[in-house]
Scaffold this active site. Structure first.
Site, PDB file in Angstrom:
ATOM      1  N   LYS A  13       0.827  -1.216   0.000  1.00  0.00           N
ATOM      2  CA  LYS A  13       0.000   0.000   0.000  1.00  0.00           C
ATOM      3  C   LYS A  13       0.861   1.267   0.000  1.00  0.00           C
ATOM      4  CE  LYS A  13      -2.091  -0.988   3.885  1.00  0.00           C
ATOM      5  NZ  LYS A  13      -1.562  -2.309   4.229  1.00  0.00           N
ATOM      6  N   ARG A  88      -9.590   0.531   8.720  1.00  0.00           N
ATOM      7  CA  ARG A  88      -9.068  -0.792   9.019  1.00  0.00           C
ATOM      8  C   ARG A  88     -10.106  -1.680   9.704  1.00  0.00           C
ATOM      9  NH1 ARG A  88      -3.365   0.029   8.758  1.00  0.00           N
ATOM     10  NH2 ARG A  88      -2.137  -1.458   9.875  1.00  0.00           N
ATOM     11  N   ARG A 127      11.624  -6.635   5.534  1.00  0.00           N
ATOM     12  CA  ARG A 127      11.406  -5.192   5.389  1.00  0.00           C
ATOM     13  C   ARG A 127      12.202  -4.426   6.453  1.00  0.00           C
ATOM     14  NH1 ARG A 127       5.411  -2.788   4.626  1.00  0.00           N
ATOM     15  NH2 ARG A 127       5.025  -2.973   6.837  1.00  0.00           N
ATOM     16  N   ARG A 162      11.212  -2.738  12.208  1.00  0.00           N
ATOM     17  CA  ARG A 162      10.177  -2.192  13.083  1.00  0.00           C
ATOM     18  C   ARG A 162       9.903  -3.127  14.255  1.00  0.00           C
ATOM     19  NH1 ARG A 162       5.341  -0.527   9.099  1.00  0.00           N
ATOM     20  NH2 ARG A 162       4.142  -1.600  10.689  1.00  0.00           N
ATOM     21  N   ARG A 173      -0.441  -9.503  13.369  1.00  0.00           N
ATOM     22  CA  ARG A 173      -0.982  -8.446  12.491  1.00  0.00           C
ATOM     23  C   ARG A 173      -1.774  -9.057  11.333  1.00  0.00           C
ATOM     24  NH1 ARG A 173       4.189  -5.576  11.029  1.00  0.00           N
ATOM     25  NH2 ARG A 173       3.028  -4.509   9.400  1.00  0.00           N
TER      26      ARG A 173
HETATM   27  P1  ADP Z   1       1.058  -2.256   8.081  1.00  0.00           P
HETATM   28  O1  ADP Z   1       0.033  -1.864   7.060  1.00  0.00           O
HETATM   29  O2  ADP Z   1       2.364  -2.573   7.508  1.00  0.00           O
HETATM   30  O3  ADP Z   1       0.544  -3.246   9.083  1.00  0.00           O
HETATM   31  P2  ADP Z   1       0.862   0.350   9.333  1.00  0.00           P
HETATM   32  O4  ADP Z   1       2.072   1.175   9.287  1.00  0.00           O
HETATM   33  O5  ADP Z   1      -0.281   0.704   8.452  1.00  0.00           O
HETATM   34  O6  ADP Z   1       1.370  -1.105   9.067  1.00  0.00           O
HETATM   35  O7  ADP Z   1       0.297   0.279  10.824  1.00  0.00           O
HETATM   36  C1  ADP Z   1       1.113  -0.048  11.925  1.00  0.00           C
HETATM   37  C2  ADP Z   1       0.263  -0.163  13.194  1.00  0.00           C
HETATM   38  O8  ADP Z   1      -0.386   1.092  13.451  1.00  0.00           O
HETATM   39  C3  ADP Z   1      -0.870  -1.164  13.113  1.00  0.00           C
HETATM   40  O9  ADP Z   1      -0.441  -2.475  13.431  1.00  0.00           O
HETATM   41  C4  ADP Z   1      -1.830  -0.610  14.155  1.00  0.00           C
HETATM   42  O10 ADP Z   1      -1.405  -0.885  15.476  1.00  0.00           O
HETATM   43  C5  ADP Z   1      -1.704   0.884  13.949  1.00  0.00           C
HETATM   44  N1  ADP Z   1      -2.687   1.410  12.964  1.00  0.00           N
HETATM   45  C6  ADP Z   1      -2.407   2.001  11.773  1.00  0.00           C
HETATM   46  N2  ADP Z   1      -3.529   2.371  11.129  1.00  0.00           N
HETATM   47  C7  ADP Z   1      -4.559   1.997  11.928  1.00  0.00           C
HETATM   48  C8  ADP Z   1      -5.988   2.079  11.820  1.00  0.00           C
HETATM   49  N3  ADP Z   1      -6.595   2.629  10.736  1.00  0.00           N
HETATM   50  N4  ADP Z   1      -6.728   1.577  12.833  1.00  0.00           N
HETATM   51  C9  ADP Z   1      -6.162   1.034  13.921  1.00  0.00           C
HETATM   52  N5  ADP Z   1      -4.827   0.909  14.091  1.00  0.00           N
HETATM   53  C10 ADP Z   1      -4.024   1.384  13.111  1.00  0.00           C
END
Ligand code: ADP
Length: 215
Positions: A13, A88, A127, A162, A173
């Site tokens: 994404k 999400r 990553r 990370r 996740r």
């Molecule tokens: P990835 O898509 O690689 O899992 P992100 O960088 O989008 O990682 O998100 C990292 C963390 O941030 C998620 O695991 C969650 O804890 C939090 N997070 C990000 N966006 C949201 C969202 N829209 N709702 C709830 N938690 C979120």
């Protein structure tokens, strides 16, 4: 363009969003980047979000909606935006729908990026991310390492794994994605907004989006 990018962690994404911003100056809005920035800066938001993030759990919907309501009203969004990592959950999608009506914004479509699970797992384990919260450039130890090992090409900061990219947090996740986020595909299909792209390369996703939006 005004798009939502949907896909599992590691589906690409962020990469797709960066490529799309280069086309028409739309801004990438990554809730993950915003949250990691807040954690690094030690703000109240960061302190509230940190524990959830480390475990690979979702941050509560109310916190996320607060962030997004403000972010979507910033002037740079007028040109267009790419939502990366938001919504999400179904409640976030429902709240976003109301928020967009309130702000008078119409989305073009929701792009669902569908990548096989073995590729996702391999990508996430390899990553690496620039630790500078203002940069957060993404590398891959196998396919796209920084020129100088461990240092970001763009800003020179340290490139790290990370905290939520240990094997345990990654599988958590992915399970969270399947349970909470995958149902959004059905939600947006019903809304008639879904563009589903089965693609391993980001270029193929870009090509599909360009075709859909006649760019
Ligand atoms: P990835 O898509 O690689 O899992 P992100 O960088 O989008 O990682 O998100 C990292 C963390 O941030 C998620 O695991 C969650 O804890 C939090 N997070 C990000 N966006 C949201 C969202 N829209 N709702 C709830 N938690 C979120």
């Amino acid at each position: 363009m005004k798009l939502i990018l949907l896909g599992a962690p590691g589906a690409g994404k962020g990469t797709v969003a960066k490529l799309l911003t280069a086309i028409d100056g739309s801004v990438q809005i990554s809730t993950g980047d915003i949250l990691r920035g807040a954690v690094q800066a030690g703000t109240e938001l960061g302190r509230e979000a940190e524990g959830y993030m480390k475990r690979g759990d979702l941050v509560p919907d109310s916190l996320i909606m607060g962030i997004m309501e403000k972010r979507l009203q910033e002037p740079d969004c007028a040109k267009g935006f790419l939502l990366d990592g938001f919504p999400r959950t179904i409640p976030q999608a429902e709240d976003l729908k109301k928020l967009l009506v309130k702000l008078g914004i119409t989305l073009d479509c929701v792009v669902s990026i569908d990548v096989p699970k073995d590729i996702i797992l391999d990508r996430l384990c390899t990553r690496r991310t620039c630790e500078n919260s203002a940069c957060q450039a993404i590398y891959n130890v196998k396919s796209n390492p920084p020129k100088q090992a461990g240092l970001c090409d763009k800003c020179g900061s340290k490139v790290v794994q990370r905290e939520d990219e240990t094997e345990e947090a990654i599988s958590h996740r992915l399970a969270t994605y399947n349970e909470k986020t995958a149902p959004l595909i059905g939600f947006y299909k019903k809304e008639g907004m879904l563009l589903s792209v089965e693609a391993v390369s980001s270029d193929a996703v870009i090509a599909a989006v360009k075709k859909e939006l006649h760019l």
